[in-house]
Design a protein around this motif. Structure first.
Motif, PDB file in Angstrom:
ATOM      1  N   SER A 188      -6.569   1.560   2.734  1.00 18.55           N
ATOM      2  CA  SER A 188      -5.640   0.454   2.544  1.00 18.55           C
ATOM      3  C   SER A 188      -6.402  -0.831   2.247  1.00 18.55           C
ATOM      4  CB  SER A 188      -4.773   0.270   3.789  1.00 18.55           C
ATOM      5  OG  SER A 188      -4.013   1.434   4.018  1.00 18.55           O
ATOM      6  N   VAL A 196       0.808  -1.213   0.000  1.00 21.77           N
ATOM      7  CA  VAL A 196       0.000   0.000   0.000  1.00 21.77           C
ATOM      8  C   VAL A 196       0.844   1.268   0.000  1.00 21.77           C
ATOM      9  CG1 VAL A 196      -2.009  -1.100   1.032  1.00 21.77           C
ATOM     10  CG2 VAL A 196      -0.350   0.027   2.504  1.00 21.77           C
ATOM     11  N   ASP A 197       2.093   1.151   0.444  1.00 24.95           N
ATOM     12  CA  ASP A 197       2.991   2.303   0.308  1.00 24.95           C
ATOM     13  C   ASP A 197       4.432   1.896   0.553  1.00 24.95           C
ATOM     14  OD1 ASP A 197       3.618   4.905  -0.350  1.00 24.95           O
ATOM     15  OD2 ASP A 197       2.551   5.824   1.315  1.00 24.95           O
ATOM     16  N   GLN A 229      -2.071   7.692  -2.147  1.00 26.81           N
ATOM     17  CA  GLN A 229      -2.973   6.541  -2.093  1.00 26.81           C
ATOM     18  C   GLN A 229      -4.182   6.750  -2.968  1.00 26.81           C
ATOM     19  OE1 GLN A 229      -4.217   4.258   1.015  1.00 26.81           O
ATOM     20  NE2 GLN A 229      -2.224   3.954   1.932  1.00 26.81           N
TER      21      GLN A 229
END
Lengths: 228, 228
Positions: free
Chosen positions: B122, A57-58, A121
């Motif tokens: 997420s 996710v990151d 995101q």
DNA sequence: CGTTCAGTTGAGTTGCTTCAACCCGTGTGG
DNA sequence: CCACACGGGTTGAAGCAACTCAACTGAACG
């Protein structure tokens, strides 16, 4: 901006910790009353599906912090893993809060970084939901290049990412096989060159940006704190 | 938790504003020195691709606030739109900061909501990247049901969402046609019932959770502030 | 009563996945 | 020093999930 980061490290008297590539610093649902500050190397925040599928996710780059906390303020919502040998500092929440209290400028910088992470995101969500493999990968390359440029880790569009094609797939929601094909195609089109373990050179940012469906200026303002 | 929200509205002497369904409160890249507080109705934060494709990145429910800001602290990173007739209050950043300064408890609640929003994103990223249409939709239904339950807007697994199948598709990264098919299939399996303009009843949360590949307890702790 | 708009369903297409084979650089043990 | 296994990248072939296109329905509305 960078100054402030150096500043953090000076403020913290905790010891740095060297972690080897592949080390899992935190699992999903583990207790997580800590924040990680990365001095060297990259971390990945990822989430897992019961069947073992993983979504990154990151990425956490040097000079950034990572806060894996859930809404319950106890457990972690993500898994945190070192993508290469790295150096990190663990800071417990109490110490972190004290730090923020004592340094309003740090607080401000951290808030901006958080906003930037959120914007990133959103951009990824958009591309995961609505666009092709080409667009997703082009976007990923541009995002990484931009972030690395902000910390002076690129040189004329050339940079290194400590990722295999599998990881790039976990980041873009694609199979490693398709990442490979797409990367080769971009090579053939003359947009980029790749070397082993992901040394990347972007030859034509504008064409790549078009593929990624981004406006470079807008994206920069959105995801790079202090881009002016 | 709810108490604190009521509290916000009392603290703010600004006038509320009624907005009609479909009103676009803010476009991407517009100047955005404001935060929106929703009293009634739903907002959607979405992002657009040049070709007109839209991805909804989050819903803003009653008692929640929405901060569309980018890392440049000037422009908006998302489009904000009313999904149904709604009542919102615009709060400029200066006033908002003052409010947070004066009310540490509000600051704490807002921080938790922000963490929760991040966790939700997420989870969505994970499902957009790595799972099937069935899983994505099942997850969306569970997430919405959980959030609505937290504000007492459900009754025995029944709730209303002001969304058409197109919007649900924009949220889950699917075409409206495929949303339709998937929803029908879930109907046939006896998991849910749907009525016009999305009155949804979840009959078998556990089966749905299995489809969505979530652990209900874990998800709740992750995305609902104050779930304990 | 006609128009519009959201939802539904079928048919055909396609983009990505999976599976499998193969290549190549690296590490390792006989 | 060679033989061999191993892991990551590359390529081809086949399958499938979701998309597009298009036709139809039913409800809402003037």
């Amino acid at each position: 901006m960078l100054q402030t980061n150096f500043c953090i490290e000076q403020l913290i008297d905790r010891e740095k910790r060297a972690v080897a590539k592949g080390t899992i610093l935190k699992c999903e649902t583990d207790d997580a009353p800590v924040r990680y500050l990365v001095s060297e190397g990259w971390l990945a925040e990822s989430k897992l599906l019961p069947d073992g599928e993983q979504q990154i996710v990151d990425f956490i780059l040097p000079c950034e912090t990572c806060d894996p906390i859930s809404a319950d303020e106890k457990t972690s919502s993500v898994q945190v893993e070192a993508l290469c040998d790295a150096v990190v500092t663990e800071i417990d929440v109490a110490a972190w809060d004290r730090l923020l209290q004592d340094h309003p400028d740090l607080q401000r910088v951290e808030r901006l970084k958080q906003v930037a992470a959120h914007s990133r995101q959103s951009e990824r969500l958009l591309r995961l939901g609505k666009s092709s493999a080409e667009t997703r990968i082009a976007y990923a390359l541009i995002e990484l290049c931009m972030r690395l440029t902000a910390i002076h880790a690129t040189k004329d569009g050339a940079f290194h990412v400590p990722l295999g094609q599998k990881q790039l797939g976990d980041f873009t929601g694609l199979s490693s096989v398709h990442v490979c094909r797409t990367l080769r195609r971009m090579n053939r089109m003359g947009l980029i060159t790749t070397h082993e373990q992901m040394d990347i050179v972007i030859h034509d940012v504008f064409a790549l940006a078009e593929l990624a469906k981004v406006d470079l200026g807008t994206l920069r303002r959105e995801i790079i704190p202090g881009a002016a």
